[in-house]
Design an enzyme around this catalytic site. Sequence first.
Site, mmCIF file in Angstrom:
data_model
loop_
_atom_site.group_PDB
_atom_site.id
_atom_site.type_symbol
_atom_site.label_atom_id
_atom_site.label_comp_id
_atom_site.label_asym_id
_atom_site.label_seq_id
_atom_site.Cartn_x
_atom_site.Cartn_y
_atom_site.Cartn_z
ATOM 1 N N GLY A 30 0.795 -1.217 0.000
ATOM 2 C CA GLY A 30 0.000 0.000 0.000
ATOM 3 C C GLY A 30 0.828 1.267 0.000
ATOM 4 N N ILE A 31 0.373 2.251 0.771
ATOM 5 C CA ILE A 31 1.040 3.539 0.825
ATOM 6 C C ILE A 31 2.467 3.397 1.323
ATOM 7 C CG2 ILE A 31 1.036 5.766 2.041
ATOM 8 C CD1 ILE A 31 -2.023 5.720 1.867
ATOM 9 N N ASP A 50 7.666 -4.564 8.628
ATOM 10 C CA ASP A 50 6.331 -5.073 8.340
ATOM 11 C C ASP A 50 6.143 -6.404 9.063
ATOM 12 O OD1 ASP A 50 4.290 -4.183 5.779
ATOM 13 O OD2 ASP A 50 3.929 -6.134 6.708
ATOM 14 N N ASP A 76 6.121 -6.269 14.613
ATOM 15 C CA ASP A 76 4.799 -5.691 14.844
ATOM 16 C C ASP A 76 5.002 -4.445 15.692
ATOM 17 O OD1 ASP A 76 2.236 -5.011 15.582
ATOM 18 O OD2 ASP A 76 1.625 -7.048 16.121
ATOM 19 N N VAL A 77 4.736 -3.267 15.144
ATOM 20 C CA VAL A 77 5.019 -2.035 15.875
ATOM 21 C C VAL A 77 4.111 -1.854 17.082
ATOM 22 C CG1 VAL A 77 6.003 -0.859 13.883
ATOM 23 C CG2 VAL A 77 3.552 -0.643 14.348
ATOM 24 N N TYR A 169 -10.865 5.013 14.960
ATOM 25 C CA TYR A 169 -9.783 5.269 14.002
ATOM 26 C C TYR A 169 -9.580 6.769 13.815
ATOM 27 C CZ TYR A 169 -7.493 5.405 9.384
ATOM 28 O OH TYR A 169 -6.644 5.665 8.326
ATOM 29 N N PRO A 199 -3.776 11.600 3.821
ATOM 30 C CA PRO A 199 -4.409 11.208 2.550
ATOM 31 C C PRO A 199 -5.921 11.051 2.723
ATOM 32 C CG PRO A 199 -2.679 9.650 3.260
ATOM 33 C CD PRO A 199 -3.051 10.496 4.426
ATOM 34 N N VAL A 202 -7.049 6.553 -1.312
ATOM 35 C CA VAL A 202 -5.916 6.052 -2.092
ATOM 36 C C VAL A 202 -6.117 4.542 -2.244
ATOM 37 C CG1 VAL A 202 -3.415 5.781 -2.243
ATOM 38 C CG2 VAL A 202 -4.382 7.836 -1.176
#
Length: 282
Positions: A30-31, A50, A76-77, A169, A199, A202
Amino acid sequence: MDQDLSRTSLSRDAILLTGQVALVTGGGGGIGRGIALGLAEFGADVAIVDIDGEAAERVAALVREKGRQALVIVADVMDRDAARGAVATALEGLGAVDILVNNAGGTRPIKLVDMTDRQIDRQIDLNLKGLVAITQAAAKAMIARGAGGSIINIASIEGLRAAPTYSVYAACKAGMLNFTRTLALELGEHAIRVNAIAPDLVPTETMARFAPGIVSPEGRAAQARYIPLGRAGNLDDCAGAAVFLASAMAGYVTGVTLSVDGGTWASSGWTRNDADGWRLFN
């Protein structure tokens, strides 16, 4: 005239990121993928963080095709130790972290009254708490190196406007924007700039899979009506904004949110039709 007031030393090279190292979370698709490749195109080496190692490896191969170094970090952040470890791995493998792009995140539509505690916690962990530990670790590394840096948070237009079925979110993205502004003040004395990109639509592979209407003829017609520039965004649109914010071209830009949305934040309810042009709420 004072020389500092008449500087005309800006050059084409100011956009280049040669010799810099970027760390991009959620860089496997993705982005995030678009930004990782955009930064590499302009000279940066890239650490791709990632949870999907195979996806990250595919992006890393494309980075290397551009002649840049790439490092895949599977992490995993949302796990604070893993997030801090990702920065340490990037420092060990590539020697520095000059640019941090906090891109990892995501959501699906659901009304607040229908959300479980687990869903709420995951939204907050992924979209807000997940950027804190890695930003803290990267900022410490930038300060220790003493060469400044650029932190770019990928927020959303939903952090600027109401977003039915995306309440948690949207709240997280709004928090990200204030985090961006506040951190810009805290880190300014170290020449570390902190900015955000917001954004709107997208389309990505994942979005097309779960919401095919977005890329349908009907969806594209609707986008032409409500997006002033007449189309949805693409990965290069976001990558271009990230390259600018990471580069010396934006050397005096910090604490801002750059809307990459084709003008939808500006339109605020105005839509376009063939007969009358722009009309409000119609």
